[in-house]
Design a protein around this motif. Structure first.
Motif, PDB file in Angstrom:
ATOM      1  N   ASP A   4       1.618 -27.183 -29.417  1.00 46.99           N
ATOM      2  CA  ASP A   4       1.600 -26.616 -28.068  1.00 46.99           C
ATOM      3  C   ASP A   4       2.457 -27.429 -27.107  1.00 46.99           C
ATOM      4  OD1 ASP A   4      -0.219 -24.382 -28.432  1.00 46.99           O
ATOM      5  OD2 ASP A   4      -1.763 -25.904 -28.781  1.00 46.99           O
ATOM      6  N   CYS A   5       2.403 -28.750 -27.251  1.00 50.36           N
ATOM      7  CA  CYS A   5       3.161 -29.593 -26.323  1.00 50.36           C
ATOM      8  C   CYS A   5       3.639 -30.856 -27.021  1.00 50.36           C
ATOM      9  CB  CYS A   5       2.307 -29.964 -25.109  1.00 50.36           C
ATOM     10  SG  CYS A   5       3.205 -30.903 -23.844  1.00 50.36           S
ATOM     11  N   LEU A  21      -4.783 -32.513 -22.391  1.00 41.01           N
ATOM     12  CA  LEU A  21      -4.377 -31.384 -23.227  1.00 41.01           C
ATOM     13  C   LEU A  21      -5.176 -31.341 -24.523  1.00 41.01           C
ATOM     14  CD1 LEU A  21      -0.501 -31.420 -22.747  1.00 41.01           C
ATOM     15  CD2 LEU A  21      -2.057 -29.557 -22.126  1.00 41.01           C
ATOM     16  N   SER A  24      -8.321 -29.900 -23.951  1.00 40.21           N
ATOM     17  CA  SER A  24      -8.172 -28.468 -23.679  1.00 40.21           C
ATOM     18  C   SER A  24      -7.904 -27.680 -24.960  1.00 40.21           C
ATOM     19  CB  SER A  24      -7.020 -28.244 -22.690  1.00 40.21           C
ATOM     20  OG  SER A  24      -7.280 -28.901 -21.463  1.00 40.21           O
ATOM     21  N   ARG A  26      -5.530 -28.039 -27.091  1.00 39.82           N
ATOM     22  CA  ARG A  26      -4.124 -27.835 -27.399  1.00 39.82           C
ATOM     23  C   ARG A  26      -3.679 -28.837 -28.465  1.00 39.82           C
ATOM     24  NH1 ARG A  26      -3.332 -22.783 -25.630  1.00 39.82           N
ATOM     25  NH2 ARG A  26      -4.027 -22.571 -23.464  1.00 39.82           N
ATOM     26  N   VAL A  28      -1.157 -31.368 -29.718  1.00 38.79           N
ATOM     27  CA  VAL A  28      -0.224 -32.218 -28.986  1.00 38.79           C
ATOM     28  C   VAL A  28       0.371 -33.261 -29.921  1.00 38.79           C
ATOM     29  CG1 VAL A  28      -0.014 -33.875 -27.094  1.00 38.79           C
ATOM     30  CG2 VAL A  28      -1.573 -31.929 -26.882  1.00 38.79           C
ATOM     31  N   ALA A 288      -0.775 -31.903 -17.262  1.00 36.38           N
ATOM     32  CA  ALA A 288      -1.487 -31.287 -18.380  1.00 36.38           C
ATOM     33  C   ALA A 288      -2.214 -30.028 -17.933  1.00 36.38           C
ATOM     34  CB  ALA A 288      -2.474 -32.287 -18.978  1.00 36.38           C
ATOM     35  N   ASN A 292      -1.520 -26.311 -19.437  1.00 33.23           N
ATOM     36  CA  ASN A 292      -2.589 -25.475 -19.990  1.00 33.23           C
ATOM     37  C   ASN A 292      -2.747 -24.192 -19.191  1.00 33.23           C
ATOM     38  OD1 ASN A 292      -4.842 -25.225 -21.945  1.00 33.23           O
ATOM     39  ND2 ASN A 292      -6.090 -25.236 -20.089  1.00 33.23           N
TER      40      ASN A 292
END
Length: 301
Positions: A4-5, A21, A24, A26, A28, A288, A292
């Motif tokens: 995602d990131c 993140l 959340s 995600r 990473v 972040a 998101n």
């Protein structure tokens, strides 16, 4: 696998962004080349519960926090290239030739200091000469200090430093930034101002003892502030087309968004002021949340 990131930079902004993140949900990946701007700093101050922490201890504790989340990956590697792929993702290449793909990129790459052009100043920087009175002024309160500054903010920095010690001198190292009115204010406060160049600094083991000017004047000082300039530590913001502020920071909207879709910036790279550990970490958290939020918006149409 497309994450995602991808976060570039393992300082407080990047680390805190990874934490938020990760929490959340995600996926990473954080790239860290282990070349922080505060590497010369013995300890960092002003971060509640972490006042006096060393940069190394801070990073170790942060890595322990991130290790709790299986969706966060840390990579000790320097990124050498980022390109926008045809699929809309970003392709990241490291110094080892490894490639990764990410839906978004957060630039938390920080800045590089440009110290005043004074012979030997590197020997004292981080030991008795510092860049931030808020970070190190307490330890030097009421000592004979010097402000060495080659930038237009010299008058403001003088006022800030005066809060910690009334025994200060100001040196612009051959530059002329102060107006006659500002010089009069310094004179009224009994703050000597020197425009001539500094020839050298004298002391032992990083502890400043004397400042020598080009006219032969020598003044005893115990430390002070070397007001550093800066430049982007890595060129990825410009290479990706990000707009910069007039001062060279990557321009964001306050939640890390740049003018390039999918590219975000936080911390020193975005020239968040003042440059403190706690503020950089907070900016990483905000970025972040911005990342998101944008991903949620895309998911819900």
């Amino acid at each position: 696998m497309v994450v995602d990131c991808a976060i570039l930079g393992g300082g407080p902004a990047g680390l805190n962004a990874a934490l938020v993140l990760g929490r959340s949900r995600r996926r990473v990946i954080l790239f860290d080349n282990n070349q922080p701007r505060n590497a010369v700093t013995g300890v960092s101050h002003g971060f509640i519960t972490r006042d006096g922490v060393t940069p190394q201890e801070f990073r170790q504790l942060a890595h322990q926090d991130l290790a709790k989340y299986p969706n966060i990956e840390l990579r000790q590697a320097a990124v050498t290239d980022i390109v926008k792929a045809a699929e809309g993702t970003f392709r990241i290449t490291t110094e080892n030739g490894e490639q990764y793909e990410a839906k978004t990129v957060l630039l938390a790459t920080g800045l590089k200091n440009i110290l005043p052009a004074v012979e030997g100043i590197e020997d004292f920087y981080g030991k008795s000469l510092f860049s931030c009175p808020y970070c190190d002024g307490w330890e030097h309160q009421d000592q004979p200090l010097i402000l060495i500054s080659e930038n237009p903010y010299i008058f403001h920095t003088t006022k800030v430093l005066y809060n910690w010690s009334k025994d200060i001198i100001v040196a612009s190292n051959g530059h002329s930034y102060l107006t006659d009115e500002q010089k009069a204010v310094l004179q009224a406060k009994q703050i000597p101002y020197y425009e001539q160049k500094i020839i050298s600094l004298a002391g032992q083991d990083g502890k400043l003892e004397r400042v020598i000017f080009e006219d032969g004047t020598e003044i005893e000082r115990a430390g002070g502030v070397a007001a550093a300039g800066w430049r982007q530590a890595l060129p990825f913001g410009e290479l990706l087309g990000c707009e910069l502020t007039d001062f060279g920071g990557i321009k964001t909207d306050g939640f890390g968004r740049t003018n390039v879709k999918g590219v975000y910036a936080a911390g020193d790279a975005a020239l968040v002021e003042p440059a403190q550990l706690v503020i950089a970490a907070a900016d990483g958290s905000k970025a972040a949340i911005g990342i998101n939020s944008d991903m949620l918006l895309a998911e819900f149409g």
